[in-house]
Motif scaffolding. Structure first.
Motif, PDB file in Angstrom:
ATOM      1  N   LEU A   1       0.820  -1.213   0.000  1.00 48.51           N
ATOM      2  CA  LEU A   1       0.000   0.000   0.000  1.00 48.51           C
ATOM      3  C   LEU A   1       0.854   1.263   0.000  1.00 48.51           C
ATOM      4  O   LEU A   1       0.430   2.306  -0.501  1.00 48.51           O
TER       5      LEU A   1
ATOM      6  N   THR B   1       6.328   2.082   7.329  1.00 44.59           N
ATOM      7  CA  THR B   1       5.006   2.408   6.796  1.00 44.59           C
ATOM      8  C   THR B   1       4.127   2.873   7.946  1.00 44.59           C
ATOM      9  O   THR B   1       4.306   2.457   9.095  1.00 44.59           O
TER      10      THR B   1
ATOM     11  N   HIS C   1      -0.104   3.706   8.556  1.00 42.05           N
ATOM     12  CA  HIS C   1      -1.455   3.724   8.026  1.00 42.05           C
ATOM     13  C   HIS C   1      -2.437   4.048   9.151  1.00 42.05           C
ATOM     14  O   HIS C   1      -2.167   3.772  10.326  1.00 42.05           O
TER      15      HIS C   1
ATOM     16  N   VAL D   1      -8.656   0.608   5.562  1.00 40.94           N
ATOM     17  CA  VAL D   1      -7.562   1.582   5.584  1.00 40.94           C
ATOM     18  C   VAL D   1      -8.126   2.959   5.258  1.00 40.94           C
ATOM     19  O   VAL D   1      -8.658   3.189   4.170  1.00 40.94           O
TER      20      VAL D   1
ATOM     21  N   ARG E   1      -3.391   5.901   3.651  1.00 39.10           N
ATOM     22  CA  ARG E   1      -2.262   5.054   3.300  1.00 39.10           C
ATOM     23  C   ARG E   1      -0.941   5.768   3.562  1.00 39.10           C
ATOM     24  O   ARG E   1      -0.854   6.993   3.518  1.00 39.10           O
ATOM     25  N   SER E   2       0.080   4.960   3.764  1.00 41.83           N
ATOM     26  CA  SER E   2       1.397   5.502   4.077  1.00 41.83           C
ATOM     27  C   SER E   2       2.103   5.995   2.826  1.00 41.83           C
ATOM     28  O   SER E   2       1.966   5.438   1.739  1.00 41.83           O
TER      29      SER E   2
ATOM     30  N   THR F   1       1.293   9.657   6.456  1.00 36.33           N
ATOM     31  CA  THR F   1       0.335   9.143   5.504  1.00 36.33           C
ATOM     32  C   THR F   1       0.229  10.093   4.320  1.00 36.33           C
ATOM     33  O   THR F   1       0.584  11.271   4.400  1.00 36.33           O
TER      34      THR F   1
END
Length: 545
Positions: free
Chosen positions: A31, A108, A110, A119, A122-123, A139
């Motif tokens: 992601l 990451t 999230h 989610v 997102r990162s 994010t």
């Protein structure tokens, strides 16, 4: 802002033996855009870490803090509302800090709906190679959704400290609940007009107040007892009355994190605010209605030393930037969710749209490098001790003899390892291992010099007869010269110390930055498994620039 729960952020190793957990870790990287094509070494490392955990019977526990209280870890600092106007959008920020650095570090972050697993944000991709000591992660605002009732900011990070060592996978989480929060007002620490040459907040320690020219704060401290001293004064106005007594209704959490140390002594790591300083900070607070104010005051004179937050002994080189993060959670009358505000360091104070957060510049604790009783040559041909040099002096440049004004000075007591170099013509100089000395091949750190190496002296070049590590107990100094910074070169940023050519503070920082960022050096310390990841990272960086 979305009110956060301070009791979270416990650092936990990730058990990759569980198929579901391993799949979730891989998905989080995907992601964030960290795919097997762009990060092939990372995905091989995750599989290898899983196999190691199977053989070991579980994940390794996080390393304990060092004697100063610094440890490796990651923290979700904020889960909040990104929107200035229009619909609310969820976002999060955090950081990872590895004590001693990591040759490979990726993370990451999230925001996840705790009830559905969806989610919400997102990162962005975040990674460092070579000397991963502090890695901010956030994010991506694009595609972020609105808040839900129960959310979790989930930070996962993977790192390898040295080639051949295990790959670690760890995580931290922060629970958040919907609710707008006011922005705090930070009176201290801030940038001042006296420190215009640096984007960081510069804090001088150790000597008498007013003895260093270009700093934002100065704290006179006892000899050989230099501590991280951070003034903290500010206020926030909540929409409801602050509950009393404050010693039971205010929770405090915070960290100092070290960034970008010397390449041979990388620094890194984070330290939580000491418990006695939490007590002192609460004792400084006053509440009236919805206003909460705090006052850990800066020094105003040698007789009025102030009462800053004291984070303990100072034990690092001057090449490090220091990050500060503080959070207050406050019980409010008639409210089920507490009031919540944060003070956080960033490179800019503008453009941060998260509600309830005051962004201030990073910190720079001034540390020094050359023995204070060393003599420097002034442009008029006379000599002066380094600890007596002031901004009205003009030194003689060590390369072409030009007169160069002194822009600022610094001095502080120091007790610890230093290097003493001696030359074949009888000169001797004591300085810290990270300070560069001029050689015929260019600047070189004192700690890397060896007997027989040549250095520049006032009448040419001579070999060293000695380069030994000693235990030094005295005052160290450094100067910044008032010369153009573009180009920043030895001709304009070097001086004499006991007749040996050394760099000034600005050239020292540039020299260290070039060594840290040299692709060949980084590739030489990387596990070959990550060479392709690094090649693609350089390509992406060049494309952005």
């Amino acid at each position: 802002m979305l009110a956060s729960t301070l009791s979270d952020n416990e650092i936990l190793p990730v058990d990759l033996r569980d198929d579901r957990v391993f799949r979730d870790v891989v998905v989080m990287h995907l992601l964030a855009g960290q795919t097997p094509d762009t990060h092939p070494g990372l995905h091989r490392a995750l599989s290898a870490a899983r196999e190691q955990q199977v053989v070991r019977g579980g994940a390794e526990e996080p390393e304990p803090p060092d004697p100063q209280g610094f440890s490796s870890g990651g923290v979700v600092t904020v889960v909040g509302d990104l929107a200035v106007t229009g619909p609310e959008r969820v976002g999060a920020k955090g950081f990872v800090s590895i004590r001693g650095g990591a040759v490979m570090l990726t993370a990451t972050l999230h925001v996840i709906d705790a009830d559905t697993g969806n989610v919400l944000a997102r990162s962005q991709s975040a990674q460092q190679y070579g000397d991963g000591t502090y890695l901010p992660v956030a994010t991506d605002p694009a595609g972020a959704l609105g808040p839900t009732e129960n959310m979790v900011g989930c930070l996962q990070y993977t790192y390898q400290k040295k080639v051949g060592e295990p790959v670690h996978v760890e995580q931290a989480q922060l629970t958040a609940h919907a609710g707008k929060q006011p922005d705090p007002v930070v009176v201290h620490p801030v940038k001042t007009e006296t420190s215009s040459r640096d984007s960081r907040i510069r804090i001088g320690l150790g000597r008498g107040t007013g003895r260093v020219d270009d700093v934002d704060y100065w704290f006179s401290q006892p000899q050989y007892d230099v501590s991280y001293a951070v003034p903290l004064v500010g206020r926030v106005d909540f929409p409801a009355e602050v509950m009393q007594p404050l010693r039971t209704t205010v929770e405090i959490s915070g960290y100092l994190a070290r960034e970008k140390g010397d390449v041979d002594q990388p620094g890194g790591g984070m330290k939580p605010i000491p418990e006695d300083q939490k007590v002192a900070l609460r004792a400084s607070m006053q509440a009236a209605g919805g206003r909460l104010a705090w006052c850990m005051a800066p020094a105003t004179s040698k007789q009025e030393p102030g009462k800053p937050l004291d984070w303990g002994p100072l034990k690092w080189s001057s090449d490090e930037t220091v990050r500060l993060h503080l959070e207050f959670s406050v019980e409010l009358k008639g409210r089920t969710c507490p009031g919540w505000v944060a003070i956080d360091t960033g490179w800019a104070t503008e453009g941060d749209t998260m509600d309830g957060v005051a962004v201030i510049p990073p910190l720079d604790f001034l540390y020094c490098c050359v023995a204070g009783d060393s003599l420097t040559l002034l442009h008029d041909g006379t000599e002066a001790r380094l600890d007596a040099v002031r901004t009205e002096h003009v030194v003689r440049g060590a390369v072409d003899g030009a007169g160069i004004p002194v822009a600022d000075t610094r001095a502080a007591p120091y007790h610890g390892p230093a290097v003493r170099i001696s030359t074949s013509d009888g000169r001797s100089l004591v300085l810290t291992p990270n300070h560069p000395v001029l050689t015929p091949a260019g600047p070189e750190r004192a700690g890397r010099l060896r007997r027989g190496d040549h250095v520049l002296v006032t009448d040419g070049t001579v070999p060293l007869t000695e380069a030994e590590t000693i235990d030094y107990d005295g005052v160290l100094c450094n100067l910044s010269l008032d010369a153009p910074e573009e180009p920043l070169e030895a001709r304009l940023h070097s001086m004499w110390a006991n007749g040996i050519a050394v760099c000034d503070y600005r050239l020292q920082r540039l020299f260290q930055a070039r060594r840290r960022n040299d692709p060949d050096r980084i590739r030489s310390v990387l596990d070959p498994m990550f060479h392709e990841d690094f090649r693609q990272y350089l390509a992406r960086t060049a494309a952005r620039d």
